[in-house]
Design a protein around this motif. Structure first.
Motif: not given
Length: 812
Positions: A261-267, A269-274, A285-295
């Protein structure tokens, strides 16, 4: 041996201690070298089968007859499957020639010789990284995963499951460059440290380049010195080496639903994961590595992803004692060599019903991994996750699955197309709409001799709101009546074409189960009537199990439902549903009280025929008056029809001759159609009588005239005797009598009964000639040239009646 065992453990822990001190510059470098060399000279190794250290480096193992088998050759090439830490990878070999299909290539756990990297978080260290551990792993992962490398084996165990120590080399950056030693590369960038410290002279004083092991150790020392001087990697002071603040979705860290929901509200889009781990071909199983402020709040968070639109065979669990499904390991390997430990964009679409996993797509630059799995027969479509996808993405998956089905690949090896008990295509006329998704069809060139010739077809993969049952007190689901009426408007009385997709056994309580056909119904230019209902929000697509057959246009149905939800039509509206209340005038008292307003109308009333009781008696709904009535054709009588074929009543009356034919004619002509009525009267039973017309313009037809002309009805003789029947009806009956159509083709019932009585009397031998009697009569009424009423002269009852009438006349 006891002393060696004790010293071995001391050496191991002291070595780790020295390395940790070195990372934080806690002791002078010379002290470390002095103590380290002291323990090296004690000839203590962690593996007792190895040769002792000589001149500061291990000698080659002695050749023995019982030496353990070699797992890897001394030199070779392999593909790096994954990077477990900054100094350890998994190498993937080639599948042996002649191996059976589905054989997985061999895998080897390979660690850099004489190099150690910070430890990654695990249960053994309370799930806390050593400083810089993740960055070290990421450096190596980005460098080698999925690429070919050459290896040089130095130490290895007895079996394939043992760890192998050696050197890895990667192709040079530029053409002409020599191979890069990955261990030296990691030390140079500060993401690993050597296990041997000291200068060339301290180690032994031999000439430079005399021994390749010594050259390797010297290269490590040079690289280590450069890293420390440059303060890079784990030697960095500002910023300090990264220690991840790890969290797991649904495990006290964050919820999957909140993430989506937070990613949809922030719009964003796709996030970087390993992709950290592959459970099976469609679950990672993913690990989120996206460094954008919204994530940022979710960075280094671990979450389980279910691939949208695809379901692969499940792998077993040794802990639970479960076995892998067929082709599960092959599907898992198929994904591992393409996705494992890759950093990719991931599109999150939703969560599963338990809200413990997210559903989404892995966006690989070379295409869709889901499509490839389906194309190779390693998975099947998952409809519940496919509903979360963009409808434009689904047809490619469906087409890939169809290719695998036709080729009977892997999981489809035993697949056969569904067998139908009847024709795969039907063309005919829609006679009746039973529910919002089921119709009865009269096939072309098939005479309507019985309801058994009708084809009952439900729309494939479409579910309409269920109608209620007055007898059981079950109410209609919201929009059930509207859905059925819309289907009536689209189909009733029209030519249709049906493509049967599958069949189902429908339980009918105590009765024999019914084999129901499900198909795609097309009317005119509309290829799929079901899609029209779904797009208007009056019906929804059926939720199938993954193995179930479904509509050939299932993806179009899902897309139509997606559009209806976006526009919030009908069932998907936020407004509360209110059912229209209809005044039921089937009760005699209510009908007689309300009939005046219907009869007094100056023009015909439009009505819908809801049910046909027999050829001349129907149940109608009058929308303009918001009421339902029981309506009968005035002056007409039709033979009694038999019970419905689904009736289980034992006391049902049998059909009279031409009773069923009369009812079928009325069903074909007016059932569920919009008609015009002209009410004339109401009976004591609450039945409104009058005329009924079907069609419009030049095709406008009086259904009563049709029935009379076809010999499927007769005029009420009492009405005829009283002279109340219009002449055009009398003429129509006369023509059918003359032509001996329908009921007039049968012998007159009264004449037949009289002949039977005479025949029985003759058989008994008591037949006597009739005597003529002559009576004096008084004519009381003359109806026409052949009908009159009379009183017998001298009848005492006549005198009593006349006196009563005189008294009544005086009184009233």
């Amino acid at each position: 041996s006891k002393a060696q065992s004790v010293l071995k453990h001391i050496y191991y822990f002291y070595n780790k201690y020295i390395q940790s001190l070195l990372l934080f510059n806690k002791v002078p470098y010379t002290s470390i070298v002095r103590y380290y060399l002291l323990f090296k000279k004690a000839s203590i190794m962690t593996d007792e089968t190895k040769a002792p250290i000589t001149n500061g480096r291990p000698a080659h193992p002695p050749k023995r007859n019982n030496s353990p088998p070699v797992v890897l050759p001394t030199h070779g090439t392999a593909i790096v499957k994954s990077a477990l830490s900054g100094d350890t990878v998994i190498l993937l070999g080639r599948i042996p020639a002649g191996a059976p299909p589905g054989t997985r290539p061999p895998e080897v756990l390979f660690t850099f010789e004489r190099v150690t990297a910070p430890r990654m978080a695990s249960k053994s260290n309370n799930n806390v990284d050593d400083p810089g551990a993740f960055s070290s792993r990421e450096f190596l992962r980005r460098l080698v995963v999925g690429k070919p490398v050459s290896f040089e084996t130095r130490r290895q165990g007895a079996t394939a499951g043992d760890r192998v120590y050696g050197l890895l080399f990667l192709k040079g950056l530029n053409e002409g460059d020599g191979p890069r030693n990955l261990a030296v590369e990691s030390v140079t960038n500060g993401w690993a440290i050597p296990k041997v410290f000291g200068s060339e002279m301290q180690v032994g004083g031999e000439k430079e380049g005399e021994d390749e092991v010594r050259d390797y150790e010297r290269a490590l020392q040079v690289a280590f010195s450069e890293a420390k001087t440059g303060m890079v990697g784990v030697h960095s002071v500002d910023p300090t080496p990264l220690v991840r603040n790890m969290s797991n979705a649904g495990d006290g860290g964050f919820s999957c639903e909140a993430l989506v929901e937070s990613l949809k509200q922030a719009k964003v889009g796709p996030i970087q994961c390993v992709i950290e781990y592959i459970f099976d071909g469609s679950k990672f199983r993913l690990q989120i590595v996206d460094e954008r402020p919204e994530v940022q709040q979710y960075i280094h968070g671990n979450v389980t992803l279910i691939m949208a639109g695809v379901s692969c065979p499940r792998t077993g669990s040794p802990r639970l004692g479960t076995q892998s499904e067929e082709y599960a390991e092959e599907a898992r390997h198929f994904v591992e060599i393409r996705l494992l430990h890759r950093e990719l964009a991931v599109e999150l679409l939703g969560v599963d019903k338990n809200k413990s996993c997210v559903v989404g797509n892995v966006l690989h630059p070379r295409g869709s991994i889901g499509t490839e799995l389906l194309k190779n027969g390693l998975g099947r479509m998952s409809d519940w996750t496919g509903r979360m996808m963009d409808p434009a993405q689904v047809p490619a998956l469906r087409a890939a699955e169809t290719v695998a089905k036709r080729g009977t690949l892997k999981i489809w090896k035993g697949y056969t197309a569904p067998k139908l008990s009847g024709d795969s295509e039907i063309q005919g006329t829609v006679v009746e709409v039973l529910t919002g998704d089921t119709v009865s069809i009269l096939p072309n060139n098939v005479p309507y001799t019985s309801d058994l010739v009708l084809k009952k077809v439900s729309m494939a993969s479409v579910r309409s709101p269920r109608l209620g049952n007055e007898k059981t007190g079950k109410v209609d689901e919201p929009y059930a009546a509207e859905c059925k009426q819309r289907l009536i408007n689209l189909t009733i009385g029209k030519q249709c074409r049906v493509t049967i997709d599958y069949e189902r056994e429908i339980p009918l309580g105590d009765r024999t189960p019914e084999t129901r056909q499900f198909g795609t119904i097309g009317i005119g230019k509309r290829e799929d009537v079901g899609a029209q209902l779904v797009s208007e929000g009056l019906a929804e697509t059926q939720r199938h199990r993954d193995n179930d057959e479904k509509s050939s246009r299932y993806d179009e149905l899902v897309a139509a439902e997606h559009r209806a939800k976006e526009l919030k039509k009908n069932r998907h509206s936020d407004k509360e549903y209110t059912k229209t209340s209809i005044n039921d005038l089937s009760d005699p008292r209510k009908a007689q009280a309300y009939a005046g307003s219907l009869i007094s109308q100056s023009r015909p009333l439009k009505a819908i025929v809801d049910y046909v009781f027999n050829g001349s008696r129907y149940k109608l709904t009058i929308p303009s008056e918001n009421c339902t009535i029981v309506f009968a054709l005035e002056y007409l009588r039709c033979p009694q029809a038999g019970p419905p074929i689904t009736s289980t009543r034992k006391d049902s009356k049998k059909a009279e001759p031409f009773g069923d034919e009369s009812k079928r004619h009325a069903k074909l002509r007016i059932h569920q159609r919009t008609v015009e009525i002209i009410p004339h009267n109401v009976t004591k039973g609450g039945v409104i009588t009058g005329q009924l017309f079907v069609g419009g313009g030049a095709a406008r037809t009086d259904i009563g005239m049709e029935l009379l002309g076809s010999g499927l009805a007769r005029l009420d003789q009492i009405k005829v005797d009283y002279g109340e029947v219009p002449k055009h009806l009398l003429d129509a009956q006369t023509i059918s009598q003359t032509s001996k159509k329908g009921i007039w083709s049968l012998e007159d019932p009264e004449a037949a009964a009289r002949k039977q009585r005479e025949a029985r009397a003759a058989a008994r031998g008591d037949a006597k000639p009739k005597e003529l009697t002559v009576s004096d009569v008084t004519l009381s009424e003359i109806r026409d040239g052949s009908h009159f009423f009379f009183h017998t002269v001298g009848d005492a009852s006549i005198a009593v009646m006349e006196e009563s009438m005189k008294l009544f006349t005086k009184t009233h």
